[in-house]
Design a protein around this motif. Structure first.
Motif, PDB file in Angstrom:
ATOM      1  N   UNK A 306      49.883  37.453  25.755  1.00 44.04           N
ATOM      2  CA  UNK A 306      48.876  38.376  25.209  1.00 44.04           C
ATOM      3  C   UNK A 306      48.386  39.405  26.221  1.00 44.04           C
ATOM      4  N   UNK A 307      48.331  39.025  27.509  1.00 45.84           N
ATOM      5  CA  UNK A 307      47.709  39.922  28.491  1.00 45.84           C
ATOM      6  C   UNK A 307      48.692  40.880  29.166  1.00 45.84           C
ATOM      7  N   UNK A 308      49.962  40.808  28.833  1.00 46.48           N
ATOM      8  CA  UNK A 308      50.939  41.715  29.457  1.00 46.48           C
ATOM      9  C   UNK A 308      50.537  43.167  29.231  1.00 46.48           C
ATOM     10  N   UNK A 309      50.480  43.926  30.330  1.00 48.22           N
ATOM     11  CA  UNK A 309      50.127  45.345  30.248  1.00 48.22           C
ATOM     12  C   UNK A 309      48.655  45.614  30.010  1.00 48.22           C
ATOM     13  N   UNK A 310      47.830  44.573  29.992  1.00 48.75           N
ATOM     14  CA  UNK A 310      46.404  44.722  29.701  1.00 48.75           C
ATOM     15  C   UNK A 310      45.570  44.765  30.983  1.00 48.75           C
ATOM     16  N   UNK A 311      44.329  45.236  30.827  1.00 54.20           N
ATOM     17  CA  UNK A 311      43.343  45.210  31.906  1.00 54.20           C
ATOM     18  C   UNK A 311      42.515  43.937  31.759  1.00 54.20           C
ATOM     19  N   UNK A 312      42.604  43.075  32.762  1.00 53.43           N
ATOM     20  CA  UNK A 312      42.010  41.741  32.669  1.00 53.43           C
ATOM     21  C   UNK A 312      41.099  41.495  33.868  1.00 53.43           C
ATOM     22  N   UNK A 313      39.902  40.977  33.589  1.00 54.62           N
ATOM     23  CA  UNK A 313      38.956  40.609  34.650  1.00 54.62           C
ATOM     24  C   UNK A 313      38.793  39.100  34.666  1.00 54.62           C
ATOM     25  N   UNK A 314      38.895  38.504  35.853  1.00 55.44           N
ATOM     26  CA  UNK A 314      38.625  37.080  36.048  1.00 55.44           C
ATOM     27  C   UNK A 314      37.412  36.928  36.965  1.00 55.44           C
ATOM     28  N   UNK A 315      36.452  36.103  36.551  1.00 56.80           N
ATOM     29  CA  UNK A 315      35.282  35.859  37.387  1.00 56.80           C
ATOM     30  C   UNK A 315      35.597  34.755  38.382  1.00 56.80           C
ATOM     31  N   UNK A 316      35.594  35.097  39.661  1.00 56.94           N
ATOM     32  CA  UNK A 316      35.708  34.092  40.722  1.00 56.94           C
ATOM     33  C   UNK A 316      34.276  33.677  41.033  1.00 56.94           C
ATOM     34  N   UNK A 317      33.856  32.557  40.472  1.00 59.91           N
ATOM     35  CA  UNK A 317      32.425  32.261  40.386  1.00 59.91           C
ATOM     36  C   UNK A 317      31.795  31.678  41.641  1.00 59.91           C
ATOM     37  N   UNK A 318      32.583  31.060  42.534  1.00 61.03           N
ATOM     38  CA  UNK A 318      31.974  30.464  43.714  1.00 61.03           C
ATOM     39  C   UNK A 318      32.982  29.966  44.724  1.00 61.03           C
ATOM     40  N   UNK A 319      32.504  29.820  45.970  1.00 61.17           N
ATOM     41  CA  UNK A 319      33.395  29.371  47.046  1.00 61.17           C
ATOM     42  C   UNK A 319      32.796  28.226  47.855  1.00 61.17           C
ATOM     43  N   UNK A 320      31.871  27.486  47.255  1.00 58.48           N
ATOM     44  CA  UNK A 320      31.250  26.378  47.982  1.00 58.48           C
ATOM     45  C   UNK A 320      32.127  25.135  47.908  1.00 58.48           C
ATOM     46  N   UNK A 321      33.188  25.159  48.683  1.00 53.18           N
ATOM     47  CA  UNK A 321      34.153  24.063  48.684  1.00 53.18           C
ATOM     48  C   UNK A 321      34.095  23.330  50.014  1.00 53.18           C
ATOM     49  N   UNK A 322      33.966  22.028  49.951  1.00 53.32           N
ATOM     50  CA  UNK A 322      33.908  21.196  51.140  1.00 53.32           C
ATOM     51  C   UNK A 322      35.329  20.982  51.665  1.00 53.32           C
ATOM     52  N   UNK A 323      35.561  21.298  52.938  1.00 53.68           N
ATOM     53  CA  UNK A 323      36.908  21.187  53.506  1.00 53.68           C
ATOM     54  C   UNK A 323      37.421  19.751  53.465  1.00 53.68           C
ATOM     55  N   UNK A 324      36.524  18.780  53.399  1.00 51.30           N
ATOM     56  CA  UNK A 324      36.958  17.383  53.347  1.00 51.30           C
ATOM     57  C   UNK A 324      37.626  17.052  52.013  1.00 51.30           C
ATOM     58  N   UNK A 325      37.505  17.941  51.028  1.00 54.84           N
ATOM     59  CA  UNK A 325      38.147  17.709  49.728  1.00 54.84           C
ATOM     60  C   UNK A 325      39.589  18.231  49.693  1.00 54.84           C
TER      61      UNK A 325
END
Length: 424
Positions: A306-325
């Motif tokens: 469906x998205x081929x050739x389309x303008x698409x926005x993705x929300x990258x909502x956060x980066x609070x990731x613990x490196x131990x994971x």
């Protein structure tokens, strides 16, 4: 699983309210970039843009709603203090707002919250915030926070089911439409309790009604998906807590009502696939995200035609990731891709059995990554738990065939989740 619905809720954020929220939070919220991802644009033959909310000061969009809510309180309310419950990102937003506005805050977080998120909350709040770890899930922490707040007469700052919080999150929609150079065909955004999607979708339906808004949930916590299917708010009895930023048992009533009217589609994505997106973003684009922050991008596969050739926005909502994971993230990604497999292997209790297994059973590109064995005397065979990583998932059937032919095969553990989680 239980169902709830407040039919009296008819709230929808107005553009005027969202614009006031944008003005109110402008001194503390970063207008995050909306940039094209060359990696994903090429992969999906589309124009994929990432709205980088991971670049906020508290590393998630949650600062928008939290600050908008707290800064709208009366001085009398601010003097008494506020309270909230959060699995991490909302807590940091509330802590930051309390520090900026010089108001006391009590923050309940699940005991299972990654240590990194607890420490960041304490850092952002400083002397103005007290963190209390209570319960195993967000819902447990929430119930304890409500009781504490009622007892001490503190204003509760809900992470998603609140009008001012929804209006604060909705400011992302205003920014996207301001930053976009042309029409937007699709917006993909993560959904936990529903605050972000409720605000975002309401703005787009008023200003860009042709844009399709897609909500994305983790497969192990599909609260909104179930609710929309049932036509009422559904409380799930059990959820997978891995995507801690989006793992809630019950979405907000206000959020449900708005999403029911404004969302074009809902999709769930497997936790293992989310993990692969996390690894890809880090390895290919040097972007660090938490599981909830990777969900929108992960969902693109489900809409690749469906998205081929389309303008698409993705929300990258956060980066609070613990490196131990990181080890767990890699493990889940390999399991999902069919590259990591665990077995109970029956080893003949004689010299050379392990050597035979390595030489005759494993393929040239297979690798043993886990091995637990205890020799049992007076037994013909001794069981071992063995983890094997393949280079190609297509090699699995041949591997199992060789095990059975040589009488090494005992049990396959990947499809026995209770036993698998206990052993590994």
């Amino acid at each position: 699983m239980s169902t709830l619905l407040d039919n009296s809720i008819t709230y929808t954020p107005t553009l005027e309210a969202v614009k006031k929220a944008a003005e109110r939070i402008s001194k503390v919220v970063v207008k995050t970039p909306l940039g094209e991802s060359f990696t994903y644009s090429k992969k999906y033959a589309a124009n994929i843009f990432l709205k980088r909310e991971d670049l906020q000061q508290v590393r998630s969009y949650k600062i928008r709603g939290a600050y908008n809510k707290i800064s709208s309180l009366s001085q009398e309310q601010l003097d008494k203090g506020v309270i909230c419950a959060s699995a991490g990102n909302h807590a940091q937003g509330v802590a930051f707002a309390c520090n900026k506005l010089s108001t006391k805050g009590v923050i309940f977080m699940p005991v299972t919250t990654p240590k990194q998120k607890v420490e960041q909350t304490e850092m952002f709040g400083g002397e103005w915030v007290e963190v209390i770890l209570k319960g195993d899930t967000f819902d447990d922490a929430y119930k304890n926070a409500v009781k504490y707040g009622d007892l001490n007469k503190l204003v509760f700052i809900h992470p998603f089911d609140d009008e001012k919080v929804i209006e604060g999150q909705a400011t992302i929609g205003l920014e996207i439409l301001e930053q976009a150079e042309g029409p937007i065909d699709y917006v993909f955004a993560p959904l936990g309790g529903g605050g972000l999607l409720a605000g975002l979708s309401s703005v787009f339906k008023q200003l860009s009604p042709n844009t399709k808004i897609i909500g994305v949930e983790p497969e192990g916590a599909p609260s909104m998906s179930f609710s929309l299917k049932e036509g009422k708010v559904v409380e799930l009895s059990e959820i997978d807590r891995f995507v801690d930023g989006a793992a809630v048992q019950k979405v907000g009533a206000r959020n449900f009502a708005i999403c029911r009217d404004c969302l074009d589609d809902m999709v769930t994505v497997p936790e293992g696939k989310i993990c692969q997106t996390i690894l890809d973003l880090y390895n290919k684009d040097a972007i660090v995200v938490e599981p909830a922050g990777a969900m929108a991008i992960t969902a693109l596969d489900s809409f690749k035609e469906e998205i081929k050739g389309k303008n698409v926005v993705c929300i990258v909502s956060g980066s609070n990731n613990d490196i131990t994971r990181t080890a767990e993230i890699k493990e889940r990604a390999l399991l999902y891709a069919g590259l990591k497999h665990y077995f109970i292997i029956r080893f003949p209790q004689r010299a050379g059995a392990l050597k035979e297994f390595v030489a005759d059973i494993l393929g040239p590109d297979d690798d043993i990554t886990h091995f637990e064995y205890s020799k049992k005397h007076h037994k013909e065979n001794g069981p071992a738990v063995v983890g094997i990583e393949l280079k190609d998932p297509a090699d699995f059937d041949e591997l199992v065939g060789r095990m059975k032919a040589k009488n090494f095969y005992g049990q396959y553990l990947n499809d026995k989740p209770d036993l698998f989680q206990f052993l590994i």
